[in-house]
Motif scaffolding. Structure first.
Motif, PDB file in Angstrom:
ATOM      1  N   GLY A 169       0.797  -1.227   0.000  1.00 53.33           N
ATOM      2  CA  GLY A 169       0.000   0.000   0.000  1.00 53.33           C
ATOM      3  C   GLY A 169       0.826   1.271   0.000  1.00 53.33           C
ATOM      4  O   GLY A 169       0.321   2.342   0.355  1.00 53.33           O
ATOM      5  N   GLU A 223      -2.179  -2.516  -8.734  1.00 52.18           N
ATOM      6  CA  GLU A 223      -2.455  -3.964  -8.682  1.00 52.18           C
ATOM      7  C   GLU A 223      -1.300  -4.741  -9.317  1.00 52.18           C
ATOM      8  O   GLU A 223      -0.917  -5.803  -8.845  1.00 52.18           O
ATOM      9  CB  GLU A 223      -3.759  -4.280  -9.416  1.00 52.18           C
ATOM     10  CG  GLU A 223      -5.004  -4.146  -8.566  1.00 52.18           C
ATOM     11  CD  GLU A 223      -5.038  -5.098  -7.366  1.00 52.18           C
ATOM     12  OE1 GLU A 223      -4.400  -6.176  -7.425  1.00 52.18           O
ATOM     13  OE2 GLU A 223      -5.678  -4.754  -6.358  1.00 52.18           O
ATOM     14  N   THR A 281       1.148  -2.614   6.572  1.00 55.08           N
ATOM     15  CA  THR A 281       0.525  -1.656   5.663  1.00 55.08           C
ATOM     16  C   THR A 281       1.257  -0.328   5.809  1.00 55.08           C
ATOM     17  O   THR A 281       1.751   0.012   6.889  1.00 55.08           O
ATOM     18  CB  THR A 281      -0.976  -1.468   5.982  1.00 55.08           C
ATOM     19  OG1 THR A 281      -1.126  -1.024   7.327  1.00 55.08           O
ATOM     20  CG2 THR A 281      -1.744  -2.763   5.786  1.00 55.08           C
ATOM     21  N   LEU A 316      -3.227   5.191  -0.822  1.00 54.81           N
ATOM     22  CA  LEU A 316      -4.258   4.153  -0.961  1.00 54.81           C
ATOM     23  C   LEU A 316      -5.176   4.091   0.255  1.00 54.81           C
ATOM     24  O   LEU A 316      -4.726   4.342   1.384  1.00 54.81           O
ATOM     25  CB  LEU A 316      -3.590   2.778  -1.151  1.00 54.81           C
ATOM     26  CG  LEU A 316      -3.206   2.428  -2.581  1.00 54.81           C
ATOM     27  CD1 LEU A 316      -2.060   3.271  -3.085  1.00 54.81           C
ATOM     28  CD2 LEU A 316      -2.846   0.960  -2.681  1.00 54.81           C
ATOM     29  N   GLU A 337      -8.560   0.135   3.528  1.00 53.36           N
ATOM     30  CA  GLU A 337      -9.144  -1.194   3.259  1.00 53.36           C
ATOM     31  C   GLU A 337      -8.420  -1.907   2.115  1.00 53.36           C
ATOM     32  O   GLU A 337      -8.296  -3.138   2.122  1.00 53.36           O
ATOM     33  CB  GLU A 337     -10.665  -1.111   2.999  1.00 53.36           C
ATOM     34  CG  GLU A 337     -11.093  -0.217   1.861  1.00 53.36           C
ATOM     35  CD  GLU A 337     -11.414   1.211   2.320  1.00 53.36           C
ATOM     36  OE1 GLU A 337     -12.204   1.875   1.637  1.00 53.36           O
ATOM     37  OE2 GLU A 337     -10.849   1.650   3.350  1.00 53.36           O
ATOM     38  N   VAL A 338      -7.898  -1.148   1.144  1.00 54.30           N
ATOM     39  CA  VAL A 338      -7.118  -1.757   0.055  1.00 54.30           C
ATOM     40  C   VAL A 338      -5.802  -2.307   0.622  1.00 54.30           C
ATOM     41  O   VAL A 338      -5.386  -3.433   0.321  1.00 54.30           O
ATOM     42  CB  VAL A 338      -6.838  -0.730  -1.073  1.00 54.30           C
ATOM     43  CG1 VAL A 338      -5.848  -1.296  -2.093  1.00 54.30           C
ATOM     44  CG2 VAL A 338      -8.141  -0.339  -1.769  1.00 54.30           C
ATOM     45  N   ALA A 347      -6.444  -5.430   2.669  1.00 53.92           N
ATOM     46  CA  ALA A 347      -6.731  -6.587   1.808  1.00 53.92           C
ATOM     47  C   ALA A 347      -5.442  -7.141   1.197  1.00 53.92           C
ATOM     48  O   ALA A 347      -5.258  -8.363   1.096  1.00 53.92           O
ATOM     49  CB  ALA A 347      -7.720  -6.189   0.717  1.00 53.92           C
ATOM     50  N   ARG A 348      -4.552  -6.249   0.786  1.00 52.84           N
ATOM     51  CA  ARG A 348      -3.272  -6.700   0.202  1.00 52.84           C
ATOM     52  C   ARG A 348      -2.395  -7.389   1.250  1.00 52.84           C
ATOM     53  O   ARG A 348      -1.752  -8.399   0.966  1.00 52.84           O
ATOM     54  CB  ARG A 348      -2.536  -5.513  -0.436  1.00 52.84           C
ATOM     55  CG  ARG A 348      -3.202  -5.064  -1.724  1.00 52.84           C
ATOM     56  CD  ARG A 348      -2.487  -3.905  -2.406  1.00 52.84           C
ATOM     57  NE  ARG A 348      -3.240  -3.497  -3.605  1.00 52.84           N
ATOM     58  CZ  ARG A 348      -2.916  -2.480  -4.381  1.00 52.84           C
ATOM     59  NH1 ARG A 348      -1.843  -1.740  -4.098  1.00 52.84           N
ATOM     60  NH2 ARG A 348      -3.656  -2.181  -5.435  1.00 52.84           N
TER      61      ARG A 348
END
Length: 438
Positions: free
Chosen positions: A303, A309, A331, A347, A350-351, A354-355
């Motif tokens: 992040g 992606e 993160t 970012l 939540e992104v 998730a990563r």
């Protein structure tokens, strides 16, 4: 004559901070102060704070507020004191002193001044101090293990990192000083020494004009300590000379903690680590060839601003391909005062979460597979705890560093702090299981 006040210390943060806490305790005990682990009984509580990322600051603030609510007189030391200085005294009336990361050796003088009614700020703008083997130290680790700081501060300027601002530029101790302290620890019965600094592979560069890690490892090989473990070995600093020293020095564990942070050249460039993107793959392959039994641990940041992606997929494939023994994933935390704080394309949390979870899911079966290789083997284990209810012993094999890696759960009897032979019978993602060999 007035009795000396009782002092407790609340330690937060990393093992570098732990060493500072141990020196603070040692200096206070030497000066005749009562040091108590019970904060309720103490006249003063020293809080050695962490300020590396937002989560660490929140923990530090929570601790300070709880102590303030309990009407304790608080001495704030460590990274948060260095970071926020006057702000802390303004916002916390219960704080009687703030002491910077380069000033903890003045703690006895600070307490004396506070006792005379002064509100003390003892913070060097640019930390330059590093304790050596002559500074008293009261160890807080289990009896078998000790951290040994070879250098303090950092000359790198990674875009996400605030450490040079908090701890100053790199300053190394001499080889002679480090070896003397290692010998003192050996005499105390320590079985494992963990060498730490911000960048251990850069050890000695400031002092000798070139890195001297290989020479340091060979010198430590002459000290009667069964395990010497390195933390924070930057991959580019693992030169043929250093690799040869690891190979040739029996008590230096083939455990390599490589803080890689990412795999994609674009992200590494944005992190201000452009040199690393070109060498990641080849260095890891070279290490595995040169040291076939190497245990590889690393940490990654997901992040980072602008991480796409595609960048993340590159990292995921990198983790899959290299099959590290241990992986930590964090993160990105935007730290005010660092270049990354200002970068565009930050970012959403939540992104990032998730990563992080996706990367750990890639790693877990790999960790399990690496741990299962120990099943059926007899390994040396350092015994560190005993479960009071079951009598089960808990320790670590050389594959596991304290607090960041797994544990070995053992049936049988052994003395705390001893290094014993254990037959490994089972493994899960993080831990090993076995029994003491008679």
């Amino acid at each position: 004559m007035a009795t000396q006040p009782t002092i407790a210390i609340s330690h937060l943060g990393c093992e570098k901070n732990r060493i500072d806490s141990e020196h603070i305790l040692g200096l206070l005990v030497q000066a005749g102060y009562q040091v108590d682990s019970n904060e309720e009984l103490a006249d003063y509580v020293i809080v050695n704070t962490c300020s590396f990322i937002e989560a660490a600051r929140e923990e530090s603030v929570r601790t300070l507020v709880e102590l303030a609510d309990a009407k304790k007189k608080i001495v704030i030391t460590g990274c948060m004191a260095q970071h926020f200085q006057e702000q802390l005294l303004d916002e916390l009336p219960e704080a009687v002193a703030v002491v910077g990361t380069g000033d903890y050796h003045k703690i006895v003088d600070v307490i004396k001044r506070v006792e005379q009614g002064e509100r003390v700020t003892e913070i060097s703008a640019e930390p330059t101090y590093i304790a050596d083997e002559t500074v008293p130290r009261y160890r807080t680790t289990s009896e078998g293990v000790a951290y040994l700081r070879v250098a303090e501060g950092c000359d790198y300027r990674c875009a996400f990192c605030i450490i040079p601002h908090l701890r100053g530029n790199q300053r190394s101790r001499t080889i002679e000083s480090i070896v003397t302290e290692a010998q003192q620890l050996a005499d105390q019965g320590v079985q494992e020494i963990i060498l730490i600094s911000q960048i251990t592979t850069n050890y000695g560069l400031d002092l000798y004009g070139e890195p001297k890690l290989a020479e340091l490892l060979r010198a430590l090989g002459k000290v009667d300590i069964p395990w010497i473990r390195m933390h924070y070995a930057y991959p580019t600093g693992l030169t043929p000379k250093v690799i040869a020293a690891i190979q040739d020095t029996p008590n230096v564990l083939p455990y390599l903690d490589l803080p890689l942070q990412h795999s994609h050249p674009d992200v590494l460039r944005a992190m201000n680590r452009p040199w690393q993107g070109r060498v990641n793959d080849q260095i890891i392959e070279k290490l595995k060839t040169a040291i076939p039994d190497a245990v590889l641990r690393t940490t990654f940041i997901v992040g980072f601003p602008g991480e796409t992606e595609e960048h993340f997929e590159h990292l995921r494939e990198f983790v899959q391909r290299h099959e590290f023994d241990h992986v930590g994933v964090f993160t990105f935390s935007p730290e005010e005062g660092t270049p990354a704080y200002q970068l565009p394309n930050q970012l959403p949390q939540e992104v990032m979460d998730a990563r992080r979870d996706a990367l750990m899911q890639v790693q877990q079966p790999i960790s399990l597979k690496q741990n299962q290789k120990s099943i059926g083997q007899v390994v040396d284990v350092l015994i560190e705890q005993q479960q009071p209810q079951t009598g089960e012993l808990i320790g670590r094999s050389s594959r596991f560093a304290p607090e960041v890696d797994g544990l070995v759960y053992i049936e049988g009897e052994a003395r705390l702090g001893s290094l014993i032979k254990v037959q490994i019978t089972d493994a899960d993602i993080y831990d090993l299981y076995g029994y003491v060999l008679e």
